[in-house]
Write an enzyme that holds these catalytic residues in place. Structure first.
Site, PDB file in Angstrom:
ATOM      1  N   GLU A  50       0.848  -1.196   0.000  1.00  0.00           N
ATOM      2  CA  GLU A  50       0.000   0.000   0.000  1.00  0.00           C
ATOM      3  C   GLU A  50       0.881   1.242   0.000  1.00  0.00           C
ATOM      4  OE1 GLU A  50      -2.672   0.596   3.313  1.00  0.00           O
ATOM      5  OE2 GLU A  50      -3.668   2.234   2.289  1.00  0.00           O
ATOM      6  N   GLU A  62      -2.565  -3.885   6.852  1.00  0.00           N
ATOM      7  CA  GLU A  62      -3.669  -4.841   6.962  1.00  0.00           C
ATOM      8  C   GLU A  62      -3.738  -5.874   5.841  1.00  0.00           C
ATOM      9  OE1 GLU A  62      -4.009  -1.495   6.212  1.00  0.00           O
ATOM     10  OE2 GLU A  62      -5.586  -1.172   4.745  1.00  0.00           O
ATOM     11  N   ASN A  63      -2.620  -6.280   5.236  1.00  0.00           N
ATOM     12  CA  ASN A  63      -2.659  -7.288   4.167  1.00  0.00           C
ATOM     13  C   ASN A  63      -3.564  -8.448   4.560  1.00  0.00           C
ATOM     14  OD1 ASN A  63      -0.249  -5.868   3.068  1.00  0.00           O
ATOM     15  ND2 ASN A  63       0.670  -6.758   4.899  1.00  0.00           N
ATOM     16  N   HIS A  65      -6.903  -2.067  15.021  1.00  0.00           N
ATOM     17  CA  HIS A  65      -7.083  -1.305  13.786  1.00  0.00           C
ATOM     18  C   HIS A  65      -6.858  -2.196  12.553  1.00  0.00           C
ATOM     19  CE1 HIS A  65      -6.774   2.420  11.266  1.00  0.00           C
ATOM     20  NE2 HIS A  65      -5.990   1.645  10.549  1.00  0.00           N
ATOM     21  N   GLU A  66      -5.723  -2.851  12.521  1.00  0.00           N
ATOM     22  CA  GLU A  66      -5.409  -3.655  11.329  1.00  0.00           C
ATOM     23  C   GLU A  66      -6.377  -4.830  11.223  1.00  0.00           C
ATOM     24  OE1 GLU A  66      -3.509  -2.092   9.423  1.00  0.00           O
ATOM     25  OE2 GLU A  66      -2.619  -0.767  10.914  1.00  0.00           O
ATOM     26  N   HIS A  83      -9.611  -3.744   9.728  1.00  0.00           N
ATOM     27  CA  HIS A  83      -9.536  -3.524   8.280  1.00  0.00           C
ATOM     28  C   HIS A  83      -9.988  -4.752   7.498  1.00  0.00           C
ATOM     29  CE1 HIS A  83      -7.950   0.386   7.338  1.00  0.00           C
ATOM     30  NE2 HIS A  83      -6.785   0.240   7.938  1.00  0.00           N
TER      31      HIS A  83
HETATM   32 ZN    ZN Z   1      -5.573   1.780   8.585  1.00  0.00          ZN
END
Ligand code: ZN
Length: 861
Positions: free
Chosen positions: A125, A267-268, A300-301, A304
Site C-alpha cells: 500500500e 492490513e494485508n 485497527h489492522e 480492516h
Molecule cells: Zn488503517
C-alpha cells in the site's frame, strides 16, 4: 519552482477517474527469492471492460520475458517506460505471463519487496506492488491470488503469504510454499514474508464456529514480548463480532513483525505486517502508552479485514473510506476497554495538536482530497483522525441503532467490491429518515469550522434562545466555504450544575437560533459534549469555563473547559512575559488544579489528563505570531509555580498512587502510574529532582523509568549524563528501547538540546535507514517547539540536512519530515525567512523525489 526544473510528477485528479480497461480475475505469482536478484513470474488472467490498450504499472523492474496466451512477444508488441508496460494489440480475454528481476537488497524505500533484519518483507500500500511485478496497480482491480515462494531454507525457513498454505515442500537447499487466498483483493493487500522467524501461536473460534489459527511471527528472542499483542488480537476479533456482527473469514490469521517499516502496520489480507513497535511489549521494555498503542494498532489492522479488505476503496481519493472508518472502529474498541471519556480526551488532545494545526496551514486538504501528486503524502491525520470524526458525526446525527443498521447495509451492499465515500453515505442515508446530504461537505471542504454563540433569556416567557454561528476560514484552493452540517450535543445547566435539558442540535446554516422553553433562570450551556464535532468553539468567558470545569455532567467537557481556561490564562501570561512582566500564577488555574488533585482518587485516569497543561503547540496555534520561547517559559513557569504551591498535595498523590506492581498493566495500574507520574512532573518542575532520580534508579517498569528520565533530562548536569549513560548500557541491544533513549533527549527542554541532537545524528546507533530511529531522533526533535525553532535557525538546518540525505533513500519519510516546516508563516519574520530558505534549498535539490517536492512546494505556495 527553480529555473529549468520540471515538476517531478503530474497531479492526479479525482475528477479524472475512469474505470479500469482490463480486470484481472486470477493471478499466479512465483517468487524465487534472492536479495540481489529475485525472479518474479506472474500469470494474469485478464478480461476487457472497456476499449483501449492494456496498460500495466511497473517500476524498477527488469523485464526478462513476456508471453501472451503462451506465445513469446517481441519488443514490437509492447512499449516499456520507467513506470509502465503497454500492449496495444490484445484480445478481450487472455493470459499474460511476465518474468521480471528485482533487487530487494537495494530497496531502501521500504515499498515493494525489501530486506529487513533476517529476511524479505513487502509493503504494497499504496503503490508498492508495481515494484514487484507488472500489474494494474489500482485498488479497483480485485483478483484472486495464488502465490508460490521459493527460498534458501537455512536463511529463510519461514515462507508466508495471504490466505491458506495449500502446499509446501523442499528441493535441495531450497524450500517452497504455496499460498492461496480465496477472497478477491486489490494488489495493495498482497504480502509475503520469507525470513528466519519464530511464531507465538494461539487460536480463536469465531461465533459461527470457525477455528482460526493465529500466529505472531517475530525474531527469535522476541517471543516473550508478544503476549499483549495476542491478547489484543483475540479481544478485537471478539469485539468486532459483538459490536458489528463481523466475523473473520479465513482459517489463518498471521502477523509478522519487522523492524524497518515506514508506518505503524499494514492490513494485508490474512497476513498483517507490523512495525515491531506495535507488537513487542513487556512492562520492563514498553510504557503503558506503548501497550495501548499495540492494542490500538492490532485492533485497527484486524478491523480492516472488513473495512478495507472485504470492502475496499475504488481509488486512493477514497482513502478515508477505509482509514477514517477503521480509526473510528479502533477508537470505539479502545473506549470499551478502559474509560470512554479518557479515551475521547486523549484522542481530541491529539486531533487538536496535529489535525487542527494542519487544517490551518498550507498543507490543509479535505478528508477526500480532489488532487494529489504523491498519494503517500496523504496518509495524514486529516484522512485518518478527521475522517474518524466524520464517521462519528454520522453516528451522533442518526443514533447508535441506525448507525449499526447503516454499517450492515454498507458491508452487504459493497462486499467484495471497491467502494466510494458516496457508497458509505448511501448506506447511512438508507438507515435513517434524517436528510444527511449536507454531511458530504465534510469530505469536500478542508479547514476547521469556528463556532460562536449568542444567548438570551426571557424571564417572562421563560425561554432561552441560543444563536449559533459557523465560519470556516479559507484554505489553499478553497477561498469560500459552504456551511457544514454540525451536530451540537449539548446540555443546559442550572446554577447548581444539574442538567435541565439535553439535546443534539443540528447546525447546518451559517447562523441558526434555537429556543428552549420552561427555562426559568438563565442557564449555562454546555456545547459540543463529548466533542460532537471537530470544530473550535469560541467566545466562552473565563467565568463560564471555570463553572463548567467544576460542574459539567459531561466529563469530556469538564476536561475541555479546564483546558480552555488554562489556555486563556497562559496566553495572557505569554503577553505579560513579552511585555517584560514577571510571571504570576492565575488563582483560578490554581484552584482548578487543586480541586482535580484532591479529587483524583475518584477517577485517577481522568485526573491525570486534567492535570496536564495545554501543550506548547496548542498554545502556539492560538497566537497570531508564535513566540516559542515565551510559550515555553510561561508553561514551565506555571508548572513550577503549581508544583511549589501544591508541593504537599503532589507528594501525597505521588505516595498514594505509587503502590502498583511493576508488572501490572491493568487499567487501574495504568491510571495510577499516570497520576503518580503527573505529580512527579510537577514536583520536578518545582526543583524536587531527587524523587525523579530515585524513581529512575528503582525502575523495573518502563513507564516509571521513562517518566523519571524525562524529568532528569531537564537537568543539564552530570546527573542527567549518568542517567542516559546507564540507560544506554542497559538497553543498547533493544532497538525499541534505544529509540526512547534517542527521543527523550530530542524532546528535552534543557538548553543544550540542539547541540546534543546534532551530536546524536553522528552516534553509531543512529541509522537513517531505520524509520523508527529517524522518527525517534529527528521526528521528536522537530516536535520540540522551543528547540526546533531556536532563533539561530540551526534546528531548521539540521532538519533540512536530514531531509536532503534521506530523500535519496526513503522519500516517504523525508516528505513527512518536511511538514514540520509547513507552519513557517506563523512565526516572526526572522524565523520565517530561515525556514523558507531551508524549504527553498530542499526544492532546489537535484533529483528531488515527487514526495518531498509536493510537501516543500505546497508549504511554500
Ligand atoms: Zn488503517
Amino acid at each position: 519552482m527553480a529555473d529549468g526544473q520540471i515538476s517531478p510528477r503530474k497531479a492526479i485528479n479525482l475528477a479524472d477517474y475512469t474505470p479500469p480497461v482490463f480486470l484481472v480475475d486470477e493471478v499466479a505469482l512465483d517468487f524465487t527469492l534472492d536479495p540481489a536478484a529475485t525472479i518474479v513470474r506472474a500469470t494474469l488472467n485478464l478480461r476487457r471492460q472497456a476499449p483501449g490498450p492494456l496498460a500495466l504499472d511497473g517500476r524498477d523492474l527488469e523485464l526478462l520475458s513476456i508471453k501472451l496466451n503462451g506465445e513469446a512477444l517481441g519488443g514490437n508488441r509492447y512499449v516499456l517506460t520507467e513506470s509502465s508496460l503497454t500492449l496495444d494489440d490484445v484480445p478481450d480475454v487472455f493470459t499474460l505471463e511476465t518474468e521480471v528481476k528485482i533487487i530487494p537488497e537495494t530497496n531502501t524505500e521500504l515499498s515493494g519487496l525489501y530486506m529487513s533484519g533476517t529476511g524479505f518483507f513487502t509493503q504494497c500500500e499504496p503503490e508498492g506492488f508495481r515494484k514487484i511485478t507488472f500489474f494494474p496497480d489500482r485498488p479497483d482491480v480485485m483478483a484472486r491470488y495464488k502465490v508460490t515462494l521459493r527460498a534458501d531454507q537455512s536463511k529463510y525457513p519461514v515462507l508466508l503469504s495471504n490466505g491458506n498454505n495449500t502446499a509446501s515442500g523442499a528441493a535441495g537447499t531450497q524450500i517452497w510454499a504455496t499460498w492461496e487466498d480465496p477472497h478477491p483483493k486489490p494488489s495493495y493487500l498482497f504480502a509475503l514474508v520469507a525470513a528466519d522467524l519464530v511464531a507465538v501461536k494461539d487460536s480463536f473460534t469465531t461465533a459461527s464456529g470457525r477455528e482460526v489459527a493465529l500466529g505472531i511471527w517475530v525474531a527469535a528472542g522476541d517471543e516473550t514480548r508478544c503476549g499483549h499483542a495476542m491478547y489484543a488480537l483475540k479481544n478485537a476479533m471478539k469485539w468486532d463480532e459483538d459490536t458489528f456482527g463481523l466475523e473473520y473469514d479465513l482459517d489463518i490469521f498471521n502477523i509478522a513483525a519487522v523492524s524497518d517499516f515506514n508506518a505503524g502496520a499494514m492490513e494485508n489480507k490474512g497476513l498483517n505486517i507490523f512495525n515491531t513497535a506495535y507488537v513487542l511489549a513487556s512492562p520492563a521494555t514498553a510504557t503503558d502508552a506503548d501497550f495501548q498503542g499495540v492494542e490500538r494498532v492490532i485492533a485497527h489492522e484486524y478491523f480492516h479485514n472488513w473495512t478495507g479488505d472485504r470492502v475496499t476503496c475504488r481509488d486512493w481519493f477514497q482513502l478515508s473510506l477505509k482509514e477514517g472508518l477503521t480509526v473510528f472502529r479502533d477508537q470505539e474498541y479502545m473506549a470499551d476497554q478502559f474509560s470512554a471519556a479518557v479515551k475521547r480526551i486523549s484522542d481530541v488532545r491529539s486531533l487538536r495538536a496535529t489535525q487542527f494545526r494542519d487544517d490551518a496551514g498550507p498543507l490543509a486538504h479535505p478528508v477526500r482530497p480532489a488532487s494529489y501528486l504523491e498519494i503517500n503524502n496523504f496518509y495524514t491525520t486529516t484522512i485518518y483522525e478527521k475522517g474518524a470524526e466524520v464517521v462519528r458525526m454520522y453516528r451522533t446525527l442518526i443514533g447508535r441503532e441506525a448507525f449499526r443498521k447503516g454499517m450492515d447495509i454498507y458491508i452487504a451492499e459493497n462486499d467484495n467490491s471497491a467502494a466510494t465515500v458516496e457508497d458509505f453515505f448511501a448506506a447511512m442515508q438508507a438507515a435513517t429518515a434524517i436528510d444527511l446530504k449536507q454531511i458530504m461537505r465534510w469530505y469536500e471542504q478542508a479547514g476547521t469550522p469556528e463556532v460562536s454563540f449568542d444567548e438570551s433569556h426571557d424571564p417572562a416567557a421563560q425561554t432561552y434562545t441560543l444563536t449559533l454561528r459557523q465560519h470556516t476560514a479559507p484554505t489553499p484552493g478553497q477561498p469560500v466555504k459552504q456551511p457544514f452540517m454540525i451536530p451540537v450535543a449539548m446540555g443546559l445547566l442550572d446554577a447548581t450544575g444539574r442538567d435541565i435539558h439535553t439535546e443534539t442540535l443540528i447546525l447546518a446554516q451559517p447562523e441558526q437560533s434555537f429556543t428552549f422553553h420552561n427555562i426559568s433562570e438563565p442557564p449555562t450551556p454546555s456545547l459540543f459534549r463529548n466533542f460532537s464535532a471537530p470544530v473550535k468553539l469560541q467566545g466562552q468567558s473565563r467565568q463560564r469555563l471555570a463553572f463548567l470545569a467544576a460542574k459539567d455532567t459531561d466529563l469530556f467537557n469538564r476536561w475541555d473547559a479546564m483546558q480552555q481556561y488554562a489556555t486563556l490564562v497562559l496566553l495572557d501570561a505569554v503577553k505579560a512575559h513579552q511585555a517584560g512582566q514577571a510571571f504570576a500564577l492565575d488563582a483560578g488555574l490554581l484552584e482548578a488544579v487543586t480541586a482535580t488533585l484532591r479529587d483524583a482518587a475518584r477517577d485517577p485516569a481522568f485526573a491525570a489528563e486534567a492535570l496536564l497543561l495545554p501543550a506548547e503547540t496548542l498554545l502556539a496555534d492560538a497566537m497570531s505570531i508564535v513566540d516559542p520561547d515565551a510559550i515555553r517559559f510561561v508553561r514551565e513557569a506555571a508548572r513550577k509555580a503549581l508544583g511549589e504551591t501544591l508541593r504537599e498535595d503532589f507528594f501525597a498523590a505521588y505516595a498514594q498512587f505509587a503502590a502498583v506492581a511493576a508488572s501490572d498493566v491493568s487499567g487501574h495500574a495504568i491510571a495510577s502510574r499516570a497520576l503518580k507520574n503527573a505529580a512527579l512532573g510537577y514536583l520536578s518542575a518545582a526543583g524536587d529532582t531527587t524523587l525523579a532520580g530515585a524513581q529512575f534508579l528503582s525502575g523495573e517498569n518502563m513507564t516509571d523509568t521513562l517518566a523519571a528520565l524525562v524529568n532528569v533530562a531537564e537537568l543539564a548536569d552530570e546527573r542527567r549524563d549518568d542517567a542516559f549513560a546507564s540507560f544506554y548500557d542497559q538497553w543498547r541491544a533493544n532497538a525499541l528501547v534505544l529509540d526512547k533513549w534517542f527521543s527523550v533527549q530530542a524532546r528535552a527542554g534543557a538548553p543544550d538540546t540542539l547541540a546534543r541532537v546534532q551530536a546524536l545524528t553522528k552516534h553509531k546507533d543512529f541509522d537513517l535507514r531505520n524509520p523508527n530511529r529517524v522518527r525517534a531522533l529527528i521526528g521528536a526533535f522537530a516536535a520540540n517547539p522551543s528547540k526546533f525553532h531556536e532563533a539561530s535557525g540551526a534546528g531548521y538546518q539540521l532538519l533540512a540536512d536530514t531531509i536532503f540525505t534521506l530523500d535519496e533513500t526513503n522519500p516517504q519519510i523525508a516528505a513527512r519530515l518536511t511538514t514540520a516546516m509547513g507552519s513557517w508563516r506563523r512565526y516572526d519574520t526572522a524565523r520565517q525567512s530561515l525556514m523558507k530558505a531551508q524549504l527553498e534549498r530542499i526544492l532546489a535539490k537535484e533529483k528531488l523525489s515527487p514526495n518531498t517536492y509536493e510537501m516543500a512546494s505546497k508549504a511554500l505556495a
